[in-house]
Motif scaffolding. Structure first.
Motif, PDB file in Angstrom:
ATOM      1  N   GLU A  94       6.034   2.275  -6.814  1.00  0.00           N
ATOM      2  CA  GLU A  94       5.525   3.479  -7.719  1.00  0.00           C
ATOM      3  C   GLU A  94       5.377   4.549  -6.774  1.00  0.00           C
ATOM      4  OE1 GLU A  94       5.242   3.772 -10.726  1.00  0.00           O
ATOM      5  OE2 GLU A  94       5.283   1.551 -11.498  1.00  0.00           O
ATOM      6  N   ILE A  95       4.897   4.370  -5.466  1.00  0.00           N
ATOM      7  CA  ILE A  95       4.529   5.352  -4.642  1.00  0.00           C
ATOM      8  C   ILE A  95       5.949   6.105  -4.258  1.00  0.00           C
ATOM      9  CG2 ILE A  95       4.003   5.996  -2.174  1.00  0.00           C
ATOM     10  CD1 ILE A  95       1.993   3.654  -2.530  1.00  0.00           C
ATOM     11  N   LEU A  96       7.123   5.334  -4.126  1.00  0.00           N
ATOM     12  CA  LEU A  96       8.320   5.917  -3.971  1.00  0.00           C
ATOM     13  C   LEU A  96       8.760   6.830  -5.067  1.00  0.00           C
ATOM     14  CD1 LEU A  96      10.480   6.132  -1.649  1.00  0.00           C
ATOM     15  CD2 LEU A  96      11.660   4.228  -2.838  1.00  0.00           C
ATOM     16  N   ASN A  97       8.384   6.282  -6.270  1.00  0.00           N
ATOM     17  CA  ASN A  97       8.933   7.210  -7.389  1.00  0.00           C
ATOM     18  C   ASN A  97       8.033   8.365  -7.320  1.00  0.00           C
ATOM     19  OD1 ASN A  97      10.316   5.178  -8.676  1.00  0.00           O
ATOM     20  ND2 ASN A  97       8.939   4.357  -9.965  1.00  0.00           N
ATOM     21  N   ILE A  98       6.784   8.395  -7.162  1.00  0.00           N
ATOM     22  CA  ILE A  98       6.386   9.619  -7.109  1.00  0.00           C
ATOM     23  C   ILE A  98       6.798  10.766  -5.620  1.00  0.00           C
ATOM     24  CG2 ILE A  98       3.723  10.791  -6.728  1.00  0.00           C
ATOM     25  CD1 ILE A  98       2.625   8.098  -7.534  1.00  0.00           C
ATOM     26  N   ILE A  99       6.887   9.965  -4.789  1.00  0.00           N
ATOM     27  CA  ILE A  99       7.512  10.806  -3.734  1.00  0.00           C
ATOM     28  C   ILE A  99       8.713  11.485  -4.167  1.00  0.00           C
ATOM     29  CG2 ILE A  99       8.605  10.501  -1.460  1.00  0.00           C
ATOM     30  CD1 ILE A  99       6.478   8.544  -0.708  1.00  0.00           C
ATOM     31  N   THR A 114      -5.927  -0.996   2.213  1.00  0.00           N
ATOM     32  CA  THR A 114      -5.096  -1.408   0.989  1.00  0.00           C
ATOM     33  C   THR A 114      -3.661  -1.034   1.312  1.00  0.00           C
ATOM     34  OG1 THR A 114      -6.956  -0.920  -0.221  1.00  0.00           O
ATOM     35  CG2 THR A 114      -4.933  -1.472  -1.627  1.00  0.00           C
ATOM     36  N   THR A 115      -3.506   0.153   2.077  1.00  0.00           N
ATOM     37  CA  THR A 115      -1.990   0.403   2.212  1.00  0.00           C
ATOM     38  C   THR A 115      -1.472  -0.479   3.435  1.00  0.00           C
ATOM     39  OG1 THR A 115      -2.813   2.317   3.805  1.00  0.00           O
ATOM     40  CG2 THR A 115      -2.533   2.969   1.576  1.00  0.00           C
ATOM     41  N   GLU A 116      -2.415  -0.770   4.241  1.00  0.00           N
ATOM     42  CA  GLU A 116      -2.009  -1.765   5.269  1.00  0.00           C
ATOM     43  C   GLU A 116      -1.618  -3.114   4.520  1.00  0.00           C
ATOM     44  OE1 GLU A 116      -1.899  -1.501   8.424  1.00  0.00           O
ATOM     45  OE2 GLU A 116      -2.687   0.365   8.377  1.00  0.00           O
ATOM     46  N   GLU A 117      -2.265  -3.507   3.626  1.00  0.00           N
ATOM     47  CA  GLU A 117      -1.809  -4.832   2.842  1.00  0.00           C
ATOM     48  C   GLU A 117      -0.298  -4.700   2.089  1.00  0.00           C
ATOM     49  OE1 GLU A 117      -5.107  -5.610  -0.058  1.00  0.00           O
ATOM     50  OE2 GLU A 117      -3.630  -6.623  -1.348  1.00  0.00           O
ATOM     51  N   ILE A 118      -0.123  -3.411   1.856  1.00  0.00           N
ATOM     52  CA  ILE A 118       1.054  -3.267   1.231  1.00  0.00           C
ATOM     53  C   ILE A 118       2.047  -2.666   2.232  1.00  0.00           C
ATOM     54  CG2 ILE A 118       0.233  -3.018  -0.951  1.00  0.00           C
ATOM     55  CD1 ILE A 118       1.114   0.064  -0.951  1.00  0.00           C
ATOM     56  N   GLU A 119       1.905  -2.710   3.270  1.00  0.00           N
ATOM     57  CA  GLU A 119       2.565  -2.415   4.550  1.00  0.00           C
ATOM     58  C   GLU A 119       3.263  -0.933   4.222  1.00  0.00           C
ATOM     59  OE1 GLU A 119       4.808  -6.181   5.481  1.00  0.00           O
ATOM     60  OE2 GLU A 119       3.070  -6.602   6.547  1.00  0.00           O
ATOM     61  N   LEU A 120       2.731  -0.094   3.803  1.00  0.00           N
ATOM     62  CA  LEU A 120       3.140   1.177   3.276  1.00  0.00           C
ATOM     63  C   LEU A 120       3.728   2.076   4.287  1.00  0.00           C
ATOM     64  CD1 LEU A 120       3.508   3.079   0.810  1.00  0.00           C
ATOM     65  CD2 LEU A 120       1.394   4.059   1.545  1.00  0.00           C
ATOM     66  N   ASN A 121       3.397   2.144   5.510  1.00  0.00           N
ATOM     67  CA  ASN A 121       3.963   2.875   6.829  1.00  0.00           C
ATOM     68  C   ASN A 121       5.322   2.399   7.013  1.00  0.00           C
ATOM     69  OD1 ASN A 121       1.970   4.787   6.787  1.00  0.00           O
ATOM     70  ND2 ASN A 121       0.790   3.934   8.758  1.00  0.00           N
ATOM     71  N   LYS A 126      10.987   3.296   6.333  1.00  0.00           N
ATOM     72  CA  LYS A 126      12.728   2.908   6.129  1.00  0.00           C
ATOM     73  C   LYS A 126      13.338   3.924   5.128  1.00  0.00           C
ATOM     74  CE  LYS A 126      12.433  -2.041   6.651  1.00  0.00           C
ATOM     75  NZ  LYS A 126      11.820  -3.087   5.721  1.00  0.00           N
ATOM     76  N   GLN A 127      12.278   4.631   4.346  1.00  0.00           N
ATOM     77  CA  GLN A 127      12.977   5.310   3.373  1.00  0.00           C
ATOM     78  C   GLN A 127      13.182   6.756   3.910  1.00  0.00           C
ATOM     79  OE1 GLN A 127      13.488   4.305   0.281  1.00  0.00           O
ATOM     80  NE2 GLN A 127      12.755   2.206   0.957  1.00  0.00           N
ATOM     81  N   GLY A 128      12.873   7.066   5.436  1.00  0.00           N
ATOM     82  CA  GLY A 128      13.019   8.262   5.777  1.00  0.00           C
ATOM     83  C   GLY A 128      12.070   9.434   5.278  1.00  0.00           C
ATOM     84  N   ILE A 129      10.684   8.711   5.315  1.00  0.00           N
ATOM     85  CA  ILE A 129       9.551   9.551   4.878  1.00  0.00           C
ATOM     86  C   ILE A 129       8.603   9.760   6.167  1.00  0.00           C
ATOM     87  CG2 ILE A 129       7.945  10.096   3.348  1.00  0.00           C
ATOM     88  CD1 ILE A 129      10.441   9.883   1.836  1.00  0.00           C
ATOM     89  N   GLU A 130       8.334  10.581   6.773  1.00  0.00           N
ATOM     90  CA  GLU A 130       7.345  10.890   7.683  1.00  0.00           C
ATOM     91  C   GLU A 130       5.894  10.493   7.303  1.00  0.00           C
ATOM     92  OE1 GLU A 130       6.748  13.949  11.086  1.00  0.00           O
ATOM     93  OE2 GLU A 130       5.421  14.448   9.351  1.00  0.00           O
ATOM     94  N   SER A 131       5.397   9.451   7.651  1.00  0.00           N
ATOM     95  CA  SER A 131       3.945   9.050   7.371  1.00  0.00           C
ATOM     96  C   SER A 131       3.058   9.095   8.389  1.00  0.00           C
ATOM     97  CB  SER A 131       3.863   7.722   6.399  1.00  0.00           C
ATOM     98  OG  SER A 131       2.707   7.335   6.379  1.00  0.00           O
ATOM     99  N   ILE A 132       2.188   9.750   8.295  1.00  0.00           N
ATOM    100  CA  ILE A 132       1.320   9.913   9.731  1.00  0.00           C
ATOM    101  C   ILE A 132      -0.334   9.625   9.205  1.00  0.00           C
ATOM    102  CG2 ILE A 132       0.074  11.721  11.224  1.00  0.00           C
ATOM    103  CD1 ILE A 132       2.839  11.544  11.791  1.00  0.00           C
TER     104      ILE A 132
END
Ligand code: SF4
Length: 458
Positions: A94-99, A114-121, A126-132
């Motif tokens: 869902e986050i990728l869809n928004i992105i 919660t973002t750690e839990e879903i291993e978001l970074n 992997k999707q080529g998105i910079e996440s700081i």
């Protein structure tokens, strides 16, 4: 023994005897303890505040269905969008869809377990998105390519010298920089990231049902910037983050800050009720909340353990736990460590592989004593142990041993038949390995209590 439990035992042993690690943790928890004591001075009746908070959270946990729908309706009325995610994969999708919808390339993040839990970074990378990461502690941990060590203070395992060295290695900054100088330099670096970010992602300390709002608590101002500067804000929160009313913040904010960091109030507390409206010039143009289940309903289904969902993630039980203080946060290899992690992880990640965490406790009760929402953590560890046995997550050898020893221990004649010396021999033969070499095995008396009593009252 399952591989994960075996690794946990080996790693625990290493960490418990790592003196440098112990000194850093003792130093940082010592500082927390002093602040915690001061933070509690604001209460005339702490127990009453804790009981009130526990009652509210109990009510929420028992009526989650109603409160979540209330939140969804009110947040949607405010112009926000609610997305339900059954697990980590769905949340990431869902986050990728928004992105993709916003053709975003750059994300700034506020610290969120919660973002750690879903291993978001890792996923975004992997999707080529910079996440700081924009919280200083989390930024340090991201730079070091590590996971957070603690749910409130992610870089607790690092000394100021370790951190200066890290920035020297990764950024080429002078090794002798003071914490203040490092903070100022990171601040400048991050300012740029906020200006250029397409999307800001945060967690949510509370989801407020009656106003349809997200409450964020932080100390650095990075949360406000993450939420308000990029055109899109996504908050991701577990289903348990609900509180019924905006008025409840009056109780929960000071409880969270005093138990989390020892502050009377955290420096920045924000309430976000959807995207910017009408002529407002600040805030995101689009605002999403992703409500995550990820096996929390497994825990909700447990009548006795479901109250663990009352947790407000203050981290106080970790700081109080003698096991956590010795083996450290990374050893658990779970997003949530310490006592609360040991209670919820077996349900969220699987009893078979994580039941060992419920056994890694002295059951001293220090965690229960400090919990601001009165979760009886050490009782729950015992309940998890019971359930692990009931679900047959034990080896056949363990089952035979327990059955045999209970038969033996329940039989007075057999108990008195063997001398203390023979008992000592058999006990050490059977459990010496489990007991370990680092502590002395308590001796078995030459005469049992029964024998001594008989002799005394001839
Ligand atoms: S279980 Fe209690 S003490 Fe531990 S993190 Fe949650 S609220 Fe804090």
């Amino acid at each position: 023994m399952p591989e994960i439990a075996d690794k946990f035992l080996k790693q625990s042993k290493l960490k418990a005897f790592d003196l440098a690690h112990r000194n850093k943790i003792n130093f940082n928890i010592g500082k927390y303890n002093a602040a915690f004591k001061k933070g509690l001075l604001q209460y005339n009746n702490l127990d009453l505040a804790k009981s009130r908070a526990a009652n509210i959270k109990n009510k929420v946990v028992n009526h989650l269905d109603t409160y979540l729908i209330d939140f969804e309706q009110n947040f949607t009325n405010n112009g926000g969008k609610v997305i339900w995610a059954v697990d980590a994969e769905e949340a990431r999708k869902e986050i990728l869809n928004i992105i993709k919808k916003h053709r975003a390339k750059k994300v700034v993040k506020m610290k969120s377990m919660t973002t750690e839990e879903i291993e978001l970074n890792a996923f975004l990378e992997k999707q080529g998105i910079e996440s700081i990461e924009t919280d200083l502690g989390e930024y340090i941990v991201q730079l070091a390519n590590e996971k957070p060590y603690h749910i409130v203070t992610p870089a607790m395992h690092k000394s100021k010298e370790d951190i200066a060295l890290l920035f020297n290695e990764k950024m080429g900054w002078d090794e002798g920089l003071s914490p203040e100088e490092i903070t100022a330099k990171v601040r400048l670096k991050l300012r740029d990231k906020f200006y250029n970010a397409d999307i800001g992602i945060t967690g949510a300390n509370f989801l407020i049902a009656d106003t349809g709002s997200i409450a964020l608590t932080e100390n650095e101002g990075n949360g406000v910037l993450t939420m308000a500067m990029p055109p899109v804000h996504i908050a991701i929160a577990g289903i348990e983050k609900i509180i019924p009313s905006i008025n409840d913040l009056d109780l929960f904010w000071p409880l969270l800050s005093s138990h989390g960091t020892g502050q009377r109030m955290t420096v920045y507390n924000s309430i976000i009720s959807g995207p910017r409206k009408g002529k407002e010039i600040d805030g995101p143009k689009e605002n999403y909340v992703i409500i995550l289940n990820n096996k929390r309903s497994e825990l909700l289904a447990q009548k006795e353990q479901r109250m663990a969902l009352s947790c407000i993630r203050c981290g106080a039980c970790l700081n109080a736990c003698p096991v956590y203080k010795n083996i450290g946060g990374h050893t658990y290899e779970t997003t949530y460590s310490g006592p609360i992690g040991s209670v919820i992880s077996p349900w969220m990640l699987g009893m078979k592989d994580y039941k060992h965490l419920s056994f890694a406790s002295t059951l001293c009760g220090a965690c229960t004593e400090v919990c601001p929402v009165k979760i009886p953590l050490h009782d729950m560890l015992l309940l998890n142990r019971r359930d692990a046995v009931a679900q047959k997550h034990t080896t056949s050898v363990e089952r035979i041993m327990v059955k045999g020893s209970s038969k033996f221990l329940m039989n007075r004649k057999w108990m008195d038949f063997f001398s203390g010396k023979t008992k000592r021999f058999f006990i050490s033969l059977i459990i010496k390995k489990l007991w370990g070499n680092n502590r002395k095995f308590p001796p078995v008396a030459d005469q049992s209590f029964h024998e001594q009593w008989k002799e005394k009252n001839k």
